[in-house]
Design a protein around this motif. Structure first.
Motif, PDB file in Angstrom:
ATOM      1  N   PHE A   1      17.796  77.442 -19.585  1.00 26.13           N
ATOM      2  CA  PHE A   1      16.583  78.091 -20.092  1.00 26.13           C
ATOM      3  C   PHE A   1      16.908  79.418 -20.750  1.00 26.13           C
ATOM      4  O   PHE A   1      16.387  79.748 -21.816  1.00 26.13           O
ATOM      5  CB  PHE A   1      15.592  78.290 -18.942  1.00 26.13           C
ATOM      6  N   SER A   2      17.786  80.217 -20.124  1.00 30.35           N
ATOM      7  CA  SER A   2      18.101  81.537 -20.665  1.00 30.35           C
ATOM      8  C   SER A   2      18.760  81.450 -22.032  1.00 30.35           C
ATOM      9  O   SER A   2      18.703  82.396 -22.815  1.00 30.35           O
ATOM     10  CB  SER A   2      19.008  82.307 -19.697  1.00 30.35           C
ATOM     11  N   ALA A   3      19.388  80.306 -22.327  1.00 27.80           N
ATOM     12  CA  ALA A   3      20.006  80.128 -23.644  1.00 27.80           C
ATOM     13  C   ALA A   3      18.978  80.159 -24.764  1.00 27.80           C
ATOM     14  O   ALA A   3      19.327  80.360 -25.925  1.00 27.80           O
ATOM     15  CB  ALA A   3      20.780  78.805 -23.685  1.00 27.80           C
ATOM     16  N   GLN A   4      17.692  80.011 -24.422  1.00 31.40           N
ATOM     17  CA  GLN A   4      16.626  80.020 -25.422  1.00 31.40           C
ATOM     18  C   GLN A   4      15.975  81.407 -25.571  1.00 31.40           C
ATOM     19  O   GLN A   4      15.073  81.568 -26.383  1.00 31.40           O
ATOM     20  CB  GLN A   4      15.524  79.023 -25.029  1.00 31.40           C
ATOM     21  N   VAL A   5      16.434  82.390 -24.767  1.00 31.07           N
ATOM     22  CA  VAL A   5      15.715  83.664 -24.660  1.00 31.07           C
ATOM     23  C   VAL A   5      16.611  84.822 -25.093  1.00 31.07           C
ATOM     24  O   VAL A   5      17.706  84.998 -24.554  1.00 31.07           O
ATOM     25  CB  VAL A   5      15.240  83.891 -23.212  1.00 31.07           C
ATOM     26  N   PRO A   6      16.167  85.635 -26.054  1.00 34.01           N
ATOM     27  CA  PRO A   6      16.985  86.776 -26.482  1.00 34.01           C
ATOM     28  C   PRO A   6      17.083  87.844 -25.396  1.00 34.01           C
ATOM     29  O   PRO A   6      16.146  88.047 -24.619  1.00 34.01           O
ATOM     30  CB  PRO A   6      16.236  87.304 -27.712  1.00 34.01           C
ATOM     31  N   ASN A   7      18.239  88.508 -25.343  1.00 35.64           N
ATOM     32  CA  ASN A   7      18.503  89.581 -24.381  1.00 35.64           C
ATOM     33  C   ASN A   7      18.446  89.116 -22.927  1.00 35.64           C
ATOM     34  O   ASN A   7      18.206  89.911 -22.020  1.00 35.64           O
ATOM     35  CB  ASN A   7      17.547  90.763 -24.587  1.00 35.64           C
ATOM     36  N   VAL A   8      18.663  87.821 -22.713  1.00 37.24           N
ATOM     37  CA  VAL A   8      18.812  87.284 -21.361  1.00 37.24           C
ATOM     38  C   VAL A   8      20.098  86.465 -21.327  1.00 37.24           C
ATOM     39  O   VAL A   8      20.274  85.550 -22.129  1.00 37.24           O
ATOM     40  CB  VAL A   8      17.619  86.401 -20.951  1.00 37.24           C
ATOM     41  N   ASN A   9      20.991  86.807 -20.408  1.00 35.05           N
ATOM     42  CA  ASN A   9      22.270  86.101 -20.292  1.00 35.05           C
ATOM     43  C   ASN A   9      22.452  85.678 -18.846  1.00 35.05           C
ATOM     44  O   ASN A   9      22.314  86.480 -17.928  1.00 35.05           O
ATOM     45  CB  ASN A   9      23.424  87.002 -20.729  1.00 35.05           C
ATOM     46  N   PHE A  10      22.739  84.402 -18.635  1.00 38.50           N
ATOM     47  CA  PHE A  10      22.853  83.862 -17.279  1.00 38.50           C
ATOM     48  C   PHE A  10      24.196  83.147 -17.153  1.00 38.50           C
ATOM     49  O   PHE A  10      24.456  82.172 -17.859  1.00 38.50           O
ATOM     50  CB  PHE A  10      21.710  82.876 -17.013  1.00 38.50           C
ATOM     51  N   ASN A  11      25.040  83.631 -16.248  1.00 37.39           N
ATOM     52  CA  ASN A  11      26.341  83.024 -16.001  1.00 37.39           C
ATOM     53  C   ASN A  11      26.505  82.685 -14.524  1.00 37.39           C
ATOM     54  O   ASN A  11      25.827  83.267 -13.659  1.00 37.39           O
ATOM     55  CB  ASN A  11      27.479  83.957 -16.425  1.00 37.39           C
ATOM     56  N   THR A  12      27.406  81.761 -14.233  1.00 33.19           N
ATOM     57  CA  THR A  12      27.755  81.431 -12.860  1.00 33.19           C
ATOM     58  C   THR A  12      29.251  81.668 -12.672  1.00 33.19           C
ATOM     59  O   THR A  12      30.003  81.797 -13.630  1.00 33.19           O
ATOM     60  CB  THR A  12      27.431  79.967 -12.530  1.00 33.19           C
ATOM     61  N   SER A  13      29.672  81.711 -11.410  1.00 35.70           N
ATOM     62  CA  SER A  13      31.087  81.985 -11.144  1.00 35.70           C
ATOM     63  C   SER A  13      31.417  81.644  -9.705  1.00 35.70           C
ATOM     64  O   SER A  13      30.528  81.508  -8.853  1.00 35.70           O
ATOM     65  CB  SER A  13      31.386  83.468 -11.419  1.00 35.70           C
ATOM     66  N   GLN A  14      32.688  81.485  -9.417  1.00 35.92           N
ATOM     67  CA  GLN A  14      33.284  81.453  -8.083  1.00 35.92           C
ATOM     68  C   GLN A  14      32.848  80.265  -7.239  1.00 35.92           C
ATOM     69  O   GLN A  14      33.633  79.373  -6.969  1.00 35.92           O
ATOM     70  CB  GLN A  14      32.990  82.753  -7.317  1.00 35.92           C
ATOM     71  N   ASN A  15      31.587  80.241  -6.781  1.00 40.60           N
ATOM     72  CA  ASN A  15      31.103  79.182  -5.896  1.00 40.60           C
ATOM     73  C   ASN A  15      29.661  78.849  -6.243  1.00 40.60           C
ATOM     74  O   ASN A  15      29.006  79.559  -7.013  1.00 40.60           O
ATOM     75  CB  ASN A  15      31.160  79.625  -4.419  1.00 40.60           C
ATOM     76  N   VAL A  16      29.177  77.797  -5.642  1.00 44.31           N
ATOM     77  CA  VAL A  16      27.760  77.467  -5.751  1.00 44.31           C
ATOM     78  C   VAL A  16      26.930  78.659  -5.278  1.00 44.31           C
ATOM     79  O   VAL A  16      27.168  79.209  -4.208  1.00 44.31           O
ATOM     80  CB  VAL A  16      27.430  76.236  -4.881  1.00 44.31           C
ATOM     81  N   GLY A  17      25.991  79.094  -6.104  1.00 45.47           N
ATOM     82  CA  GLY A  17      25.103  80.190  -5.715  1.00 45.47           C
ATOM     83  C   GLY A  17      25.549  81.564  -6.156  1.00 45.47           C
ATOM     84  O   GLY A  17      24.821  82.536  -5.947  1.00 45.47           O
ATOM     85  N   VAL A  18      26.734  81.691  -6.768  1.00 41.56           N
ATOM     86  CA  VAL A  18      27.152  82.991  -7.298  1.00 41.56           C
ATOM     87  C   VAL A  18      26.693  83.053  -8.750  1.00 41.56           C
ATOM     88  O   VAL A  18      27.220  82.378  -9.623  1.00 41.56           O
ATOM     89  CB  VAL A  18      28.678  83.184  -7.202  1.00 41.56           C
ATOM     90  N   ASN A  19      25.666  83.871  -8.995  1.00 38.19           N
ATOM     91  CA  ASN A  19      25.031  83.939 -10.305  1.00 38.19           C
ATOM     92  C   ASN A  19      25.072  85.362 -10.848  1.00 38.19           C
ATOM     93  O   ASN A  19      25.082  86.333 -10.091  1.00 38.19           O
ATOM     94  CB  ASN A  19      23.563  83.497 -10.210  1.00 38.19           C
ATOM     95  N   PHE A  20      25.066  85.468 -12.170  1.00 37.26           N
ATOM     96  CA  PHE A  20      25.029  86.769 -12.829  1.00 37.26           C
ATOM     97  C   PHE A  20      24.002  86.693 -13.949  1.00 37.26           C
ATOM     98  O   PHE A  20      24.259  86.088 -14.992  1.00 37.26           O
ATOM     99  CB  PHE A  20      26.400  87.155 -13.398  1.00 37.26           C
ATOM    100  N   VAL A  21      22.841  87.282 -13.733  1.00 32.06           N
ATOM    101  CA  VAL A  21      21.823  87.301 -14.765  1.00 32.06           C
ATOM    102  C   VAL A  21      21.695  88.727 -15.289  1.00 32.06           C
ATOM    103  O   VAL A  21      21.657  89.693 -14.520  1.00 32.06           O
ATOM    104  CB  VAL A  21      20.464  86.774 -14.238  1.00 32.06           C
ATOM    105  N   THR A  22      21.685  88.853 -16.616  1.00 34.96           N
ATOM    106  CA  THR A  22      21.528  90.154 -17.266  1.00 34.96           C
ATOM    107  C   THR A  22      20.305  90.095 -18.159  1.00 34.96           C
ATOM    108  O   THR A  22      20.179  89.188 -18.989  1.00 34.96           O
ATOM    109  CB  THR A  22      22.764  90.497 -18.114  1.00 34.96           C
ATOM    110  N   VAL A  23      19.387  91.035 -17.980  1.00 29.68           N
ATOM    111  CA  VAL A  23      18.149  91.063 -18.752  1.00 29.68           C
ATOM    112  C   VAL A  23      17.998  92.444 -19.371  1.00 29.68           C
ATOM    113  O   VAL A  23      17.994  93.453 -18.667  1.00 29.68           O
ATOM    114  CB  VAL A  23      16.921  90.744 -17.875  1.00 29.68           C
ATOM    115  N   ARG A  24      17.941  92.476 -20.694  1.00 30.62           N
ATOM    116  CA  ARG A  24      17.747  93.737 -21.418  1.00 30.62           C
ATOM    117  C   ARG A  24      18.721  94.823 -20.956  1.00 30.62           C
ATOM    118  O   ARG A  24      18.350  95.974 -20.738  1.00 30.62           O
ATOM    119  CB  ARG A  24      16.309  94.220 -21.289  1.00 30.62           C
ATOM    120  N   GLY A  25      19.975  94.457 -20.797  1.00 25.31           N
ATOM    121  CA  GLY A  25      21.004  95.436 -20.490  1.00 25.31           C
ATOM    122  C   GLY A  25      21.148  95.805 -19.041  1.00 25.31           C
ATOM    123  O   GLY A  25      21.971  96.662 -18.697  1.00 25.31           O
TER     124      GLY A  25
END
Length: 782
Positions: free
Chosen positions: A145-169
């Motif tokens: 979903f975030s791929a459709q939204v400007p200034n929103v970046n959503f990444n995952t890492s390491q294990n299930v449930g490790v998330n990194f969401v960045t919104v407007r900096g």
């Protein structure tokens, strides 16, 4: 006589109110509920639109006639005649297929301000996707979903449930709070481990940007994400979906709804299962490290006790098992790698990582309608257990292992009193909120001492290197209110205020200590909007955001025993417009944010201990803008585009632990893409009354990212992902879709960890985004 006139003046308004009636109901087709249907009191400008589940509420005169209209369906008129509940089924207008006139975009209803409203009429930056748009775009989780939204970046890492969401900096940090509030069906889910769960059977998903503390409370410092699931129905409606994709991935979903007791008790049961062998390859153990097995189930019961009293019970369970810690390391035994050159990076761990996430989420919602207001009580419970084990040295040698538990148990209670008179110039909400959130974090690192010194211990003798083992408990009490006042047909003022008080306690057996502190914040929000024309809205708003602080495992040289609460002051100017009979929609927003005590993540490597923790920048700032555009070029071609840019930087880094961080003043904030864009070409072509074709070509671009403030020259370059979907629909029931994601097989980093950032031994680590994947899906409604 004077007293009589005073009493008459008092009773006249009550008589006028008594002549009005508030009507609720649902609008649907023969197959499904219809969102964004226009409901107008005939002969007036008083009107509303149905929400994401087809429900509506409107206040009209008792002798009024309601007009229901929706693109592609026959208009229907119904006399009120004193009825309080009116359900409507609209029939398709088959002549619509042969019309030459190009219709504009239908209005979209969101829930940005905790009530159903047209997103084009509210002074907020909102991106909303309806159920149809979610299905057409292939949205399966918040990352897609975030791929459709400007200034929103959503990444995952390491294990299930490790998330990194960045919104407007404003980025998310490890083991801390997300910068956004995550809400499912109006209930806050306060665990960032759950952000990227599988999405299924949805009515709507939306993100509202900018601090939303006045409406959503703590941790909504950058915005809020609303997930609205489809609701139980008073008629039998079912849907099944199956799919197959790259990596031997299989998928199955189903949703089944209907009445248990007609007009009184309805049910909805839905579920999702997805399993994959994996897309990557580990050259040491010759096994795909990114396998997963994900199943989820949701059950809902709706009780229409009376016309005024309703009860909703909902429960959801998620069970995800998968690979973990499959970081990719530099090729040929090197310790460092240029993030611009990651084509040949492969996993080499000798240990196959394992991770799981189990979650139970349940709530009870009670709603009672008074004449012109609604009382709502929501009681919820959430329990999550997460574990990840695997290789810590990420090499073929059996040297280091790691094991981490991250669990939470949360109880919420909210009472909310809201106005519901749609004909009034004033709408308001008042409420109180309580939350108890227990969060447990245990991190264990182990070393094979026999590998280092075979004469002293046999290989396979592991010893603990560093341990964090503590529970942080947050007890929160909040009071809030929101008021929307229409000064005129063109000017609206909005004011919200919320007070959050957090009592934070830590029990730390590793240090044999107990600590406590109190964080509290008043979060105001003020907006003014001006509509000079029917389809143009100008707005300005100010909002304060608040992200709660907490305790680290222990004090180190780079962070303190505790980290402080983060606050923001955000100023925004916006422009929303619809042109050319709604064939062209253009929204623009510019914002400036001051942040105090912005939170950041750190890792302290002091052999033999590895300690994780968070610290604060004294002051940082963000400025940026974003543009959203929809253009219906012809009856069969839409262009959807958006662009956002941010300039986020550290102004005063301050001091953390024993480290003076002022050398980082003026450096960009880590984890924040400089800009992002999305361009989508969408086509829907009706071949006949029973067959239609559709296609979507989507290009998503993410700008340059700085990963560590200590290394301002170490950045990941821009990357672009191209997705393609093509489908055919038969009789509005059977749907077949072919799709491809990242079809150009772009290599990019979702997380880049440099060994230089801690000045210790080790290798650079890269968490790669998924390579090119392809699949097919079939769905059937009945």
């Amino acid at each position: 006589m004077k007293r009589f006139l005073i009493l008459l003046a008092f009773f006249i308004p009550l008589t006028i109110v008594a002549q009005n009636i508030t009507i609720t109901g649902n609008v649907s087709s023969d197959i499904e509920s219809l969102p964004s249907v226009n409901i107008i009191e005939k002969g007036t400008t008083n009107g509303v639109v149905s929400d994401f589940n087809g429900n509506y509420t409107i206040t009209v005169k008792q002798n009024a006639t309601l007009v229901f209209s929706f693109l592609g369906y026959e208009t229907k008129e119904i006399a009120v005649q004193g009825k309080k509940k009116i359900n409507v089924i609209l029939k398709e207008d088959n002549s619509f297929l042969n019309e030459i006139v190009v219709e504009g975009f239908a209005g979209v209803v969101g829930q940005a301000r905790r009530r159903a409203e047209s997103i084009q009429s509210i002074p907020e930056s909102v991106v909303t996707m309806t159920a149809t748009e979610i299905e057409n775009a292939g949205i399966t989780n918040l990352q897609s979903f975030s791929a459709q939204v400007p200034n929103v970046n959503f990444n995952t890492s390491q294990n299930v449930g490790v998330n990194f969401v960045t919104v407007r900096g404003i980025p998310q940090i490890r083991n801390g709070e997300a910068p956004i509030s995550f809400v499912i069906d109006g209930v806050t889910v306060p665990d960032s481990n759950l952000l990227n769960q599988e999405l299924f059977d949805l009515a709507m998903v939306e993100v509202v940007k900018g601090p939303q503390g006045a409406l959503y409370g703590k941790n909504a410092i950058a915005g809020a994400i609303n997930i609205v699931t489809k609701k139980p129905t008073n008629s039998f409606r079912n849907k099944v979906n199956i799919g197959y994709a790259s990596g031997n991935t299989i998928k199955g979903q189903g949703a089944f709804s209907g009445p248990i007791v007609k007009d009184k008790v309805y049910y909805r049961v839905s579920g999702s299962y997805r399993k994959s062998d994996g897309l990557f390859y580990n050259i040491t153990n010759e096994t795909p490290p990114d396998y997963f097995d994900d199943y989820s189930a949701r059950g809902q019961l709706f009780f229409n006790v009376t016309d005024d009293f309703k009860i909703t019970l909902s429960g959801q369970y998620n069970n995800i098992n998968g690979g973990g810690l499959y970081y990719h390391i530099p090729a040929n035994g090197a310790s460092t790698v240029d993030p611009n050159e990651i084509d040949d990076v492969v996993a080499t761990s000798d240990v196959l990582g394992k991770a799981f996430l189990k979650n139970l989420f349940a709530f009870a919602k009670l709603e009672y309608d008074f004449e012109n207001m609604k009382l709502q009580s929501v009681t919820s419970y959430n329990k999550a257990e997460r574990n990840g084990t695997g290789d810590l040295d990420h090499s073929a040698a059996p040297i280091l292992l790691q094991d981490q538990d991250s669990n939470s148990e949360v109880f919420n209670q909210e009472f909310r009193l809201s106005s519901k008179d749609t004909s009034s110039k004033i709408s308001w909400d008042l409420g109180a909120f309580y939350q108890r959130n227990e969060r447990y974090l245990r991190t264990l690192a182990q070393a094979d001492f026999g590998f280092f010194a075979p004469p002293f211990a046999p290989t396979g003798t592991f010893s603990d290197l560093g341990v964090s083992d503590f529970t942080n408990t947050y007890n929160t009490i909040a009071l809030f209110g929101f008021l929307d006042y229409k000064l005129s047909d063109k000017v609206t003022l909005s004011f919200g205020l919320r007070y959050d008080n957090d009592q934070i306690e830590q029990v730390n057996p590793a240090l044999n200590s107990e600590d406590s502190k109190n964080d509290s914040e008043i979060q105001p929000k003020f907006s003014i909007s001006y509509a000079p024309y029917k389809d143009v809205l100008l707005f300005a708003n100010y909002g304060r955001g608040y992200r709660v602080g907490g305790f680290n495992a222990q004090k180190t040289t780079i962070f303190d025993r505790e980290y402080q609460a983060e606050t923001s002051d955000n100023y925004e100017l916006g422009f929303k417009s619809s042109w050319w009979n709604n064939r062209f929609i253009l929204n623009i927003a510019a914002f400036y944010t001051n942040l105090n005590n912005q939170q950041q993540y750190g890792l302290q490597l002091t052999p033999p201990n590895i300690i994780l923790g968070n610290y604060n920048y004294d002051r940082s700032s963000i400025k940026g803008f974003e543009v959203d555009m929809k253009l219906r070029v012809s009856k069969y071609l839409d262009i959807i585009a958006s662009y956002g840019a941010v300039d986020a930087s550290i102004k005063e880094a301050g001091r953390a632990g024993d480290t003076d961080r002022t050398p980082f003043n003026g450096v960009r904030t880590p984890f924040v893409p400089q800009d992002s864009f999305n361009v989508s070409l969408q086509s829907n072509v009706p071949v006949s009354e029973s067959v239609s074709l559709r296609g979507i070509l989507n290009l998503k671009g993410t700008g340059e990212i700085l990963w560590h403030e200590e290394l301002p020259d170490l950045k990941s370059p821009r990357y672009n992902l191209l997705d393609l979907r093509f489908g055919a629909n038969f009789n509005k029931k059977l749907d077949i879709t072919l799709w491809g994601a990242n079809i150009l097989d772009e290599k990019y980093a979702q997380e880049f960890y440099s060994s230089q950032s801690i000045g210790g031994p080790g290798q650079d680590l890269i968490w790669l985004g998924n390579p090119a994947t392809y699949g097919v899906e079939l769905s059937y409604k009945f």
